[in-house]
Scaffold this active site. Sequence first.
Site, short mmCIF file in Angstrom:
data_model
loop_
_atom_site.label_atom_id
_atom_site.label_comp_id
_atom_site.label_asym_id
_atom_site.label_seq_id
_atom_site.Cartn_x
_atom_site.Cartn_y
_atom_site.Cartn_z
N LYS A 1 2.89 2.05 2.35
CA LYS A 1 2.91 2.61 3.71
C LYS A 1 4.08 2.02 4.50
CE LYS A 1 -1.93 3.78 4.53
NZ LYS A 1 -2.99 3.81 5.56
N LYS B 1 0.84 -1.21 0.00
CA LYS B 1 0.00 0.00 0.00
C LYS B 1 0.87 1.26 0.00
CE LYS B 1 -2.86 -1.03 3.65
NZ LYS B 1 -4.00 -0.79 4.56
N1 C2G Z 1 -10.18 6.91 9.01
C1 C2G Z 1 -11.18 7.83 9.32
N2 C2G Z 1 -10.85 9.13 9.51
C2 C2G Z 1 -9.55 9.54 9.41
C3 C2G Z 1 -8.54 8.61 9.12
C4 C2G Z 1 -8.89 7.28 8.92
O1 C2G Z 1 -12.37 7.48 9.40
N3 C2G Z 1 -9.26 10.86 9.60
C5 C2G Z 1 -10.58 5.52 8.79
C6 C2G Z 1 -10.26 5.03 7.39
O2 C2G Z 1 -11.26 5.45 6.47
C7 C2G Z 1 -10.25 3.52 7.59
C8 C2G Z 1 -9.69 3.38 9.03
O3 C2G Z 1 -9.85 4.67 9.65
O4 C2G Z 1 -11.58 3.02 7.57
C9 C2G Z 1 -8.24 2.99 9.05
O5 C2G Z 1 -7.51 3.93 8.29
P1 C2G Z 1 -6.06 3.49 7.73
O6 C2G Z 1 -5.25 2.91 8.84
O7 C2G Z 1 -5.53 4.61 6.90
O8 C2G Z 1 -6.46 2.27 6.78
P2 C2G Z 1 -6.31 2.14 5.20
O9 C2G Z 1 -4.89 2.35 4.80
O10 C2G Z 1 -7.37 2.97 4.60
O11 C2G Z 1 -6.57 0.58 5.02
O12 C2G Z 1 -8.27 -3.24 2.80
C10 C2G Z 1 -8.55 -1.93 3.25
C11 C2G Z 1 -7.31 -1.22 3.73
O13 C2G Z 1 -6.51 -2.06 4.54
C12 C2G Z 1 -7.71 0.05 4.48
#
Ligand code: C2G
Length: 129
Positions: free
Chosen positions: A46, A44
């Site tokens: 990351k 990803k």
């Molecule tokens: N999130 C949120 N508000 C933010 C930041 C994040 O609601 N300000 C939510 C994201 O939308 C996600 C969750 O928190 O639902 C986790 O965010 P991340 O750790 O960035 O996950 P992500 O990289 O989006 O991974 O298969 C799906 C992926 O693994 C999702």
Amino acid sequence: MIKVLTYGTFDLLHHGHIRLLERSRALGDHLTVAVSTDQFNLGKGKMCAYTYEERVHILRAIRYVDNVIPETDWEQKIDDVKNHDIDIFVIGDDWEGEFDFLKDYCKVLYLPRTPDISTTQVKEMLSNK
Ligand code: C2G
């Protein structure tokens, strides 16, 4: 029992993550969180501050989280929904529409992201100190 499932990296945990988990758990009686492994995160693009093990430990300490499983690839979601008897898949709306294929197996919800906070912003804030 209504079982809910969500996925994410959850690095440098912040209130946007907590609000997502809180709202997800409130949709049912049990929340499973699939946490991206360090290997999967590389895919990803990351680089996490906290290792997978540390992120799992932190998530397990959250009252809204009932179960934590690894996320190792993009293709595991249908099996996860089936194997864990999931009723609702939920994720932030930055993913709007991306997982509609799961509608054949469970309810799919995209929740509004929390504005003005992200792991990237936290990292930038810390590096500018
Ligand atoms: N999130 C949120 N508000 C933010 C930041 C994040 O609601 N300000 C939510 C994201 O939308 C996600 C969750 O928190 O639902 C986790 O965010 P991340 O750790 O960035 O996950 P992500 O990289 O989006 O991974 O298969 C799906 C992926 O693994 C999702």
